[in-house]
Design a protein around this motif. Structure first.
Motif, PDB file in Angstrom:
ATOM      1  N   ILE A 373      -6.461 -11.619 -12.657  1.00 51.37           N
ATOM      2  CA  ILE A 373      -5.067 -11.458 -12.226  1.00 51.37           C
ATOM      3  C   ILE A 373      -4.767 -12.351 -11.037  1.00 51.37           C
ATOM      4  CG2 ILE A 373      -4.925  -9.086 -13.046  1.00 51.37           C
ATOM      5  CD1 ILE A 373      -5.217  -8.164 -10.169  1.00 51.37           C
ATOM      6  N   GLU A 374      -3.492 -12.592 -10.816  1.00 57.11           N
ATOM      7  CA  GLU A 374      -3.065 -13.431  -9.700  1.00 57.11           C
ATOM      8  C   GLU A 374      -3.390 -12.734  -8.375  1.00 57.11           C
ATOM      9  OE1 GLU A 374       0.958 -14.704  -9.998  1.00 57.11           O
ATOM     10  OE2 GLU A 374       0.837 -15.111 -12.146  1.00 57.11           O
ATOM     11  N   PRO A 375      -3.798 -13.493  -7.378  1.00 56.29           N
ATOM     12  CA  PRO A 375      -4.180 -12.912  -6.073  1.00 56.29           C
ATOM     13  C   PRO A 375      -3.110 -12.012  -5.464  1.00 56.29           C
ATOM     14  CG  PRO A 375      -4.798 -15.223  -6.180  1.00 56.29           C
ATOM     15  CD  PRO A 375      -3.990 -14.952  -7.413  1.00 56.29           C
ATOM     16  N   ALA A 376      -1.850 -12.348  -5.727  1.00 57.31           N
ATOM     17  CA  ALA A 376      -0.750 -11.571  -5.137  1.00 57.31           C
ATOM     18  C   ALA A 376      -0.754 -10.120  -5.613  1.00 57.31           C
ATOM     19  CB  ALA A 376       0.591 -12.225  -5.479  1.00 57.31           C
ATOM     20  N   TYR A 377      -1.297  -9.877  -6.804  1.00 52.34           N
ATOM     21  CA  TYR A 377      -1.308  -8.524  -7.365  1.00 52.34           C
ATOM     22  C   TYR A 377      -2.616  -7.788  -7.105  1.00 52.34           C
ATOM     23  CZ  TYR A 377       2.777 -10.201  -9.958  1.00 52.34           C
ATOM     24  OH  TYR A 377       3.996 -10.715 -10.297  1.00 52.34           O
ATOM     25  N   LYS A 378      -3.634  -8.489  -6.629  1.00 49.95           N
ATOM     26  CA  LYS A 378      -4.967  -7.892  -6.502  1.00 49.95           C
ATOM     27  C   LYS A 378      -4.986  -6.686  -5.556  1.00 49.95           C
ATOM     28  CE  LYS A 378      -9.779  -9.015  -5.498  1.00 49.95           C
ATOM     29  NZ  LYS A 378     -10.756 -10.066  -5.136  1.00 49.95           N
ATOM     30  N   SER A 379      -4.424  -6.848  -4.368  1.00 57.93           N
ATOM     31  CA  SER A 379      -4.440  -5.755  -3.395  1.00 57.93           C
ATOM     32  C   SER A 379      -3.631  -4.567  -3.884  1.00 57.93           C
ATOM     33  CB  SER A 379      -3.909  -6.233  -2.038  1.00 57.93           C
ATOM     34  OG  SER A 379      -2.573  -6.688  -2.162  1.00 57.93           O
ATOM     35  N   GLN A 380      -2.535  -4.848  -4.592  1.00 58.20           N
ATOM     36  CA  GLN A 380      -1.693  -3.765  -5.111  1.00 58.20           C
ATOM     37  C   GLN A 380      -2.442  -2.958  -6.179  1.00 58.20           C
ATOM     38  OE1 GLN A 380       2.043  -5.110  -6.697  1.00 58.20           O
ATOM     39  NE2 GLN A 380       2.701  -3.078  -7.306  1.00 58.20           N
ATOM     40  N   ILE A 381      -3.138  -3.662  -7.084  1.00 56.78           N
ATOM     41  CA  ILE A 381      -3.917  -2.990  -8.124  1.00 56.78           C
ATOM     42  C   ILE A 381      -5.047  -2.173  -7.502  1.00 56.78           C
ATOM     43  CG2 ILE A 381      -5.541  -3.373 -10.020  1.00 56.78           C
ATOM     44  CD1 ILE A 381      -2.774  -3.691 -10.969  1.00 56.78           C
ATOM     45  N   GLU A 382      -5.712  -2.743  -6.493  1.00 53.76           N
ATOM     46  CA  GLU A 382      -6.811  -2.034  -5.837  1.00 53.76           C
ATOM     47  C   GLU A 382      -6.313  -0.759  -5.154  1.00 53.76           C
ATOM     48  OE1 GLU A 382     -10.377  -5.005  -4.668  1.00 53.76           O
ATOM     49  OE2 GLU A 382      -8.641  -5.091  -3.344  1.00 53.76           O
ATOM     50  N   LYS A 383      -5.171  -0.849  -4.502  1.00 57.55           N
ATOM     51  CA  LYS A 383      -4.618   0.306  -3.803  1.00 57.55           C
ATOM     52  C   LYS A 383      -4.223   1.403  -4.788  1.00 57.55           C
ATOM     53  CE  LYS A 383      -1.026   1.699  -0.515  1.00 57.55           C
ATOM     54  NZ  LYS A 383       0.127   1.264   0.302  1.00 57.55           N
ATOM     55  N   GLN A 384      -3.547   1.017  -5.872  1.00 55.75           N
ATOM     56  CA  GLN A 384      -3.088   2.004  -6.853  1.00 55.75           C
ATOM     57  C   GLN A 384      -4.263   2.666  -7.566  1.00 55.75           C
ATOM     58  OE1 GLN A 384      -0.430  -0.247  -9.338  1.00 55.75           O
ATOM     59  NE2 GLN A 384       1.326   0.045  -7.999  1.00 55.75           N
ATOM     60  N   SER A 385      -5.232   1.862  -7.996  1.00 59.31           N
ATOM     61  CA  SER A 385      -6.360   2.415  -8.749  1.00 59.31           C
ATOM     62  C   SER A 385      -7.249   3.293  -7.876  1.00 59.31           C
ATOM     63  CB  SER A 385      -7.182   1.290  -9.378  1.00 59.31           C
ATOM     64  OG  SER A 385      -7.724   0.432  -8.387  1.00 59.31           O
ATOM     65  N   SER A 386      -7.443   2.906  -6.602  1.00 57.06           N
ATOM     66  CA  SER A 386      -8.278   3.714  -5.712  1.00 57.06           C
ATOM     67  C   SER A 386      -7.593   5.034  -5.362  1.00 57.06           C
ATOM     68  CB  SER A 386      -8.607   2.931  -4.427  1.00 57.06           C
ATOM     69  OG  SER A 386      -7.425   2.614  -3.707  1.00 57.06           O
ATOM     70  N   THR A 387      -6.262   5.010  -5.222  1.00 55.44           N
ATOM     71  CA  THR A 387      -5.513   6.247  -4.973  1.00 55.44           C
ATOM     72  C   THR A 387      -5.618   7.171  -6.179  1.00 55.44           C
ATOM     73  OG1 THR A 387      -3.964   5.066  -3.531  1.00 55.44           O
ATOM     74  CG2 THR A 387      -3.250   7.194  -4.391  1.00 55.44           C
ATOM     75  N   TRP A 388      -5.556   6.580  -7.369  1.00 55.26           N
ATOM     76  CA  TRP A 388      -5.717   7.350  -8.599  1.00 55.26           C
ATOM     77  C   TRP A 388      -7.110   7.982  -8.657  1.00 55.26           C
ATOM     78  CZ3 TRP A 388      -8.995   5.970 -12.848  1.00 55.26           C
ATOM     79  CH2 TRP A 388      -8.843   6.774 -13.986  1.00 55.26           C
ATOM     80  N   MET A 389      -8.140   7.212  -8.294  1.00 57.34           N
ATOM     81  CA  MET A 389      -9.503   7.738  -8.295  1.00 57.34           C
ATOM     82  C   MET A 389      -9.655   8.867  -7.279  1.00 57.34           C
ATOM     83  SD  MET A 389     -11.986   4.413  -8.742  1.00 57.34           S
ATOM     84  CE  MET A 389     -13.462   5.440  -8.863  1.00 57.34           C
ATOM     85  N   ALA A 390      -9.031   8.704  -6.104  1.00 53.22           N
ATOM     86  CA  ALA A 390      -9.112   9.739  -5.075  1.00 53.22           C
ATOM     87  C   ALA A 390      -8.463  11.030  -5.543  1.00 53.22           C
ATOM     88  CB  ALA A 390      -8.446   9.243  -3.792  1.00 53.22           C
ATOM     89  N   SER A 391      -7.404  10.905  -6.347  1.00 53.31           N
ATOM     90  CA  SER A 391      -6.705  12.093  -6.858  1.00 53.31           C
ATOM     91  C   SER A 391      -7.505  12.770  -7.970  1.00 53.31           C
ATOM     92  CB  SER A 391      -5.324  11.707  -7.392  1.00 53.31           C
ATOM     93  OG  SER A 391      -4.528  11.136  -6.384  1.00 53.31           O
ATOM     94  N   CYS A 392      -8.125  11.962  -8.832  1.00 55.29           N
ATOM     95  CA  CYS A 392      -8.841  12.512  -9.986  1.00 55.29           C
ATOM     96  C   CYS A 392     -10.244  13.000  -9.644  1.00 55.29           C
ATOM     97  CB  CYS A 392      -8.935  11.459 -11.089  1.00 55.29           C
ATOM     98  SG  CYS A 392      -7.348  10.946 -11.747  1.00 55.29           S
ATOM     99  N   GLY A 393     -10.844  12.431  -8.586  1.00 56.37           N
ATOM    100  CA  GLY A 393     -12.207  12.813  -8.246  1.00 56.37           C
ATOM    101  C   GLY A 393     -13.229  12.119  -9.131  1.00 56.37           C
ATOM    102  N   PRO A 394     -14.454  12.650  -9.217  1.00 54.67           N
ATOM    103  CA  PRO A 394     -15.538  12.033  -9.999  1.00 54.67           C
ATOM    104  C   PRO A 394     -15.192  11.832 -11.475  1.00 54.67           C
ATOM    105  CG  PRO A 394     -16.393  13.753  -8.564  1.00 54.67           C
ATOM    106  CD  PRO A 394     -14.905  13.853  -8.502  1.00 54.67           C
TER     107      PRO A 394
END
Length: 404
Positions: A373-394
């Motif tokens: 993916i383009e660098p401009a979207y990388k941080s946004q994807i990382e933030k969204q996916s990590s927040t999703w993981m934090a909500s869902c747990g293991p």
């Protein structure tokens, strides 16, 4: 002079065409802003467009061009006197054969008038509706695994008991005062609809069928209760996307509530479900006013006015309380802060690289996705996916993260 606003959805079609031709996913809002800038840079709020309008619509002048949510909005004024003068001049020119070498002007293309009807029936499985649902889900939401049983569980089966409003067990539920009492003035003013609206006859779950010349083009699934109509789901024929049937259905359902209240005085609310400020598929609900939002902490209803809209925009839609009372926020504050800290640790440790993602029906690991993916979207994807993981747990490591 009359001030008029014309809104064009052309950028949505352009975005779809570009994606099909080049494979690039360009947002309609981005195209709308680019088109607005191009038109404004031409001068006179539209340049070439203004010149073209002067020939076809005398008296109409573009004063400004704006872009919002993928739409290009043209603000114009219409000088009725000038328009009438130019129209008469054109007639004289046509009678004398001037201006076109004596040739007869081309006949304007006419379109056959279509008939829109809305009918309402109790919630039940109909093959015709299911086929339309499959077509909609595959084209709009890219869903493939669709079957009648899941459809029935989602949009047909209901726990709501049907109760007739005319006589019978529910005859005592009508309430006292009618709409003429002014008890709920917002519900009194009906607006023009292009067809007749179904009549309220009972409480329960219903399917409202939208047909154009007899062809089923959309279905609205609603629950009718004593105090409100809940808009559960709406699906439509992708071939008719240019009609923006979702907006027509919202207005039709609002008008249904207005008319139903004359029969059932307690029914005067239209419930659209959850509001997510940062999700375009959910944020459109803010376009219908007046409206109220339910505070998640105090469970009080707040007017969704300009002040609250500004507050939502300032905080990116992430509010602990819609009001000013902060006494009930501590436990929710801790919850949000814990989630944010966990998400930051996930990114720092690179744990999000191990999850599987679905992008346009293709499954790919997050580590591979971040490489392409383009660098401009990388941080946004990382933030969204990590927040999703934090909500869902293991359990997130065993789930599929779907990228819209």
């Amino acid at each position: 002079k009359d001030l008029r606003v014309f809104s064009s959805p052309v950028c949505f079609s352009l975005a779809k065409h570009l994606k099909g031709a080049t494979g690039r996913d360009v947002a309609a809002s981005q195209l709308a802003e680019a088109l607005r800038d191009a038109l404004l840079s031409a001068g006179d709020g539209g340049g070439a467009l203004a010149s073209a309008l002067a020939k076809t619509h005398p008296g109409v002048r573009i004063t400004d061009v704006d872009a919002k949510a993928g739409y290009v909005n043209f603000i114009s004024t219409c000088d009725a006197a000038e328009a009438a003068k130019q129209k008469e001049k054109k007639k004289e020119s046509g009678r004398s054969g001037g201006g076109n070498g004596g040739k007869r002007a081309k006949k304007k293309k006419t379109y056959e008038k279509k008939s829109l009807t809305i009918t309402m029936m109790r919630s039940e499985f109909l093959e015709e509706e299911f086929d339309l649902f499959v077509k909609y889900q595959q084209a709009v939401h890219k869903d493939k695994d669709l079957n009648p049983e899941d459809y029935k569980a989602f949009l047909v089966e209901t726990p709501i008991v049907y109760e007739s409003i005319r006589g019978g067990a529910s005859s005592d539920l009508r309430g006292g005062a009618g709409p003429e009492t002014g008890e709920h003035p917002q519900a009194q003013a009906a607006f023009f609809m292009p067809c007749a609206i179904p009549t309220l006859e009972s409480f329960g779950s219903f399917h409202q069928q939208y047909r154009i010349d007899g062809k089923l083009v959309a279905v609205g699934v609603i629950d009718i209760m004593q105090s409100c109509v809940s808009s559960k789901y709406f699906f439509w024929d992708p071939d008719y996307s240019f009609l923006e049937l979702g907006k027509i259905s919202s207005l039709a359902e609002i008008d249904f509530v207005n008319q139903a209240r004359r029969i059932q005085a307690t029914l005067h609310y239209y419930y659209q479900g959850y509001y997510i400020h940062t999700c375009p598929k959910m944020a459109y609900k803010a376009d219908y006013r007046p409206a109220e939002l339910l505070c998640p902490t105090s469970l009080e209803w707040f007017a969704f006015d300009e002040a609250l809209r500004a507050k939502m925009a300032e905080h990116g839609g992430r509010l602990l309380s819609l009001g000013n009372d902060t006494s009930k926020q501590s436990e929710f504050t801790d919850l949000f802060q814990d989630e944010e800290r966990t998400a930051a640790k996930i990114v720092e440790a690179g744990k999000h690289h191990g999850i599987l993602c679905m992008v346009y029906d293709k499954v790919i690991s997050m580590s591979k996705l971040l490489q392409v993916i383009e660098p401009a979207y990388k941080s946004q994807i990382e933030k969204q996916s990590s927040t999703w993981m934090a909500s869902c747990g293991p359990a997130a490591l065993e789930m599929l993260y779907k990228c819209a």
